[in-house]
Design an enzyme around this catalytic site. Structure first.
Site, PDB file in Angstrom:
ATOM      1  N   HIS A   1      24.501  48.440  42.952  1.00 31.98           N
ATOM      2  CA  HIS A   1      25.570  48.027  43.864  1.00 31.98           C
ATOM      3  C   HIS A   1      26.765  47.616  42.992  1.00 31.98           C
ATOM      4  CE1 HIS A   1      27.671  45.268  46.644  1.00 31.98           C
ATOM      5  NE2 HIS A   1      26.975  45.813  47.629  1.00 31.98           N
TER       6      HIS A   1
ATOM      7  N   ASP B   1      19.237  41.969  40.051  1.00 35.60           N
ATOM      8  CA  ASP B   1      19.993  41.832  41.293  1.00 35.60           C
ATOM      9  C   ASP B   1      18.970  41.909  42.430  1.00 35.60           C
ATOM     10  OD1 ASP B   1      21.373  42.148  43.610  1.00 35.60           O
ATOM     11  OD2 ASP B   1      22.599  43.830  42.932  1.00 35.60           O
TER      12      ASP B   1
ATOM     13  N   GLN C   1      18.526  42.636  47.590  1.00 38.42           N
ATOM     14  CA  GLN C   1      17.735  43.401  48.565  1.00 38.42           C
ATOM     15  C   GLN C   1      16.235  43.199  48.378  1.00 38.42           C
ATOM     16  OE1 GLN C   1      18.987  44.949  51.131  1.00 38.42           O
ATOM     17  NE2 GLN C   1      21.142  45.115  50.560  1.00 38.42           N
TER      18      GLN C   1
ATOM     19  N   LYS D   1      21.599  37.801  53.759  1.00 37.76           N
ATOM     20  CA  LYS D   1      20.757  38.991  53.939  1.00 37.76           C
ATOM     21  C   LYS D   1      19.304  38.602  54.218  1.00 37.76           C
ATOM     22  CE  LYS D   1      23.473  41.788  50.698  1.00 37.76           C
ATOM     23  NZ  LYS D   1      24.216  42.722  51.545  1.00 37.76           N
TER      24      LYS D   1
ATOM     25  N   CYS E   1      28.888  50.540  48.821  1.00 41.02           N
ATOM     26  CA  CYS E   1      29.187  49.826  47.569  1.00 41.02           C
ATOM     27  C   CYS E   1      28.304  50.331  46.426  1.00 41.02           C
ATOM     28  CB  CYS E   1      29.044  48.318  47.700  1.00 41.02           C
ATOM     29  SG  CYS E   1      30.148  47.594  48.907  1.00 41.02           S
TER      30      CYS E   1
END
Ligand SMILES: Cc1ncc(COP(=O)(O)O)c(C=O)c1O
Length: 420
Positions: A133, A210, A213, A236, A376
């Site tokens: 991303h 990261d 998600q 999220k 993104c």
């Protein structure tokens, strides 16, 4: 028995989410398949924020009065809850605005370290991947521009996995940090972060995952992953906007210079200069987002009560169903792995002859909310040979009926545009 087993009581879960009860265009019920962008929020999270404002509202870490003390307890209680959720120590959890800010914090610290072990300069290397991303890509580009370091990246295979054939060669003695997604927001791919972390540490490099998600969708234990830093956003994972988390190993945070500066993060301030508090306060300048922390804590409670293993199993079941259903559609290409192995619940696809924005618009007319564009992750789309895609993402409140509605909606879009 269904081919797609149930792991959660989805009807009971849906009752907690007021937004899911509304109708949208053409009086259609909302089919929300855009949780990868942001999740819906349960009443438990909304109530936690409201209760904070109604009963305890005061600036945390200030004021000697009762409300100030209660606000501090709410804020620090949220930190303890997040730490337990990740298997981290409480001082290893830094509250940020979101995952983007958490990653920027680390990247900035690496160019702001004038003498210490974080110092990055010409000849040093930063290793990322083509799957990232933009939030885990642009900050590293900027770090390299500021310092003269070189940005390198691991490629993506045509199947949408990371090409790890040259991992050992790509991590060199000059690699300062390896920053990698723990779950792609486009293809759902789950790279082997623990293996990458081991390879990085062997060469003395740091590792940032990261987890924007992954933390919302699968059990994440920072010790088992072996990462030095991990970043994610509350919004999220059923929580509010405006608060995110940077996990950092204690010794590293201790050695890091601050990112944003001002009140709350200082030890002593004189006109000639200032000294800073230990972590995590060193990285949390200004009046903290306490109501948001209360909401995040409620989201952690909600997910913990469901069990993150069950959350992951539910999404795997929906993803398997979606892959099966979409595979049946002529002229549709799924981007990324077409099995659920090491793959989460983001399913991006292209429909031959229909622009993703048109697919999205037709689905919207049917009440189905998906995302269209490059999500993104522009370099990843280029690597997969497309400009843009349509993406459905699943969460705890999605049903198998909604997966069928998606497949039917795509077929309807094909008929509408006379494609397929
Ligand atoms: C994989 C990934 N990383 C980082 C981010 C950035 O999250 P935020 O915008 O909440 O900072 C996102 C958001 O979509 C994401 O999907």
């Amino acid at each position: 028995m269904s081919a797609y087993p149930e792991h959660l009581d989805v009807e009971a879960i849906r009752a907690d989410f007021p937004a899911l009860a509304r109708t949208v265009r053409n009086d259609n019920p909302l089919v929300y398949l855009d949780s990868g962008a942001t999740s819906q929020k349960p009443v438990q999270v909304l109530d936690a924020e409201r209760t904070f404002y109604e009963r305890h509202n005061a600036a945390a870490h200030r004021g000697t009065h009762l409300l100030g003390e209660e606000a501090t307890d709410v804020y620090e209680g949220a930190r303890a809850k997040v730490a337990a959720f990740l298997g981290a120590d409480v001082d290893e959890v830094v509250f940020t605005k979101n995952a983007t800010e958490a990653i920027n914090l680390v990247a900035y610290a690496m160019s702001n370290d004038r003498s210490g072990s974080f110092r990055v300069g010409p000849g040093d290397e930063i290793l990322i991947t083509e799957m990232e991303h933009h939030a885990n890509l642009v900050p590293w580009q900027q770090l390299c521009e500021r310092t003269g370091a070189t940005l390198r990246w691991l490629d993506v295979t045509p199947e949408g996995r990371l090409d790890l054939d040259h991992l050992d060669a790509m991590i060199t003695g000059r690699t300062k940090i390896v920053a990698v997604t723990h779950q792609s927001n486009v293809t759902g791919t789950i790279p082997p972060v623990a293996e990458i972390a081991r390879a990085a540490h062997e060469k003395g490099a740091l590792v940032l995952a990261d987890a924007a998600q992954s933390v919302p969708h699968q059990p994440v234990d920072v010790a088992a992953l072996g990462v030095d830093f991990l970043a994610f956003s509350a919004h999220k994972m059923l929580g509010p906007y405006g608060i995110g988390v940077l996990f950092g190993r204690a010794g590293l945070l201790e050695a890091m210079p601050p990112f944003l500066t001002g009140g709350s993060m200082i030890e002593v301030v004189r006109m000639e200069g200032s000294t800073f508090l230990p972590p995590p306060q060193r990285f949390e300048p200004g009046v903290p987002a306490v109501a948001e922390a209360a909401g995040l804590a409620a989201a952690v409670d909600y997910l913990s009560a469901l069990g993150m293993g069950n959350v992951a199993a539910h999404e795997e079941s929906l993803t398997a169903h979606a892959l099966d259903a979409l595979r049946e559609i002529d002229g549709l290409r799924i981007l990324g792995p077409d099995t659920t192995k090491d793959r989460g619940g983001a399913v991006a696809f292209e429909v031959e002859g229909v622009h993703p924005h048109d697919v999205g618009q037709v689905l919207d007319e049917l009440g189905i909310a998906v995302r269209t564009g490059h999500h993104c992750a522009w370099p990843l789309h280029r690597a997969l040979g497309v400009q843009a895609s349509t993406r459905a993402t699943f969460y705890v409140y999605n049903t198998h009926g909604e997966v069928d509605a998606l497949a039917d909606g795509i077929r309807y879009a094909q008929r509408f545009f006379k494609a397929g």
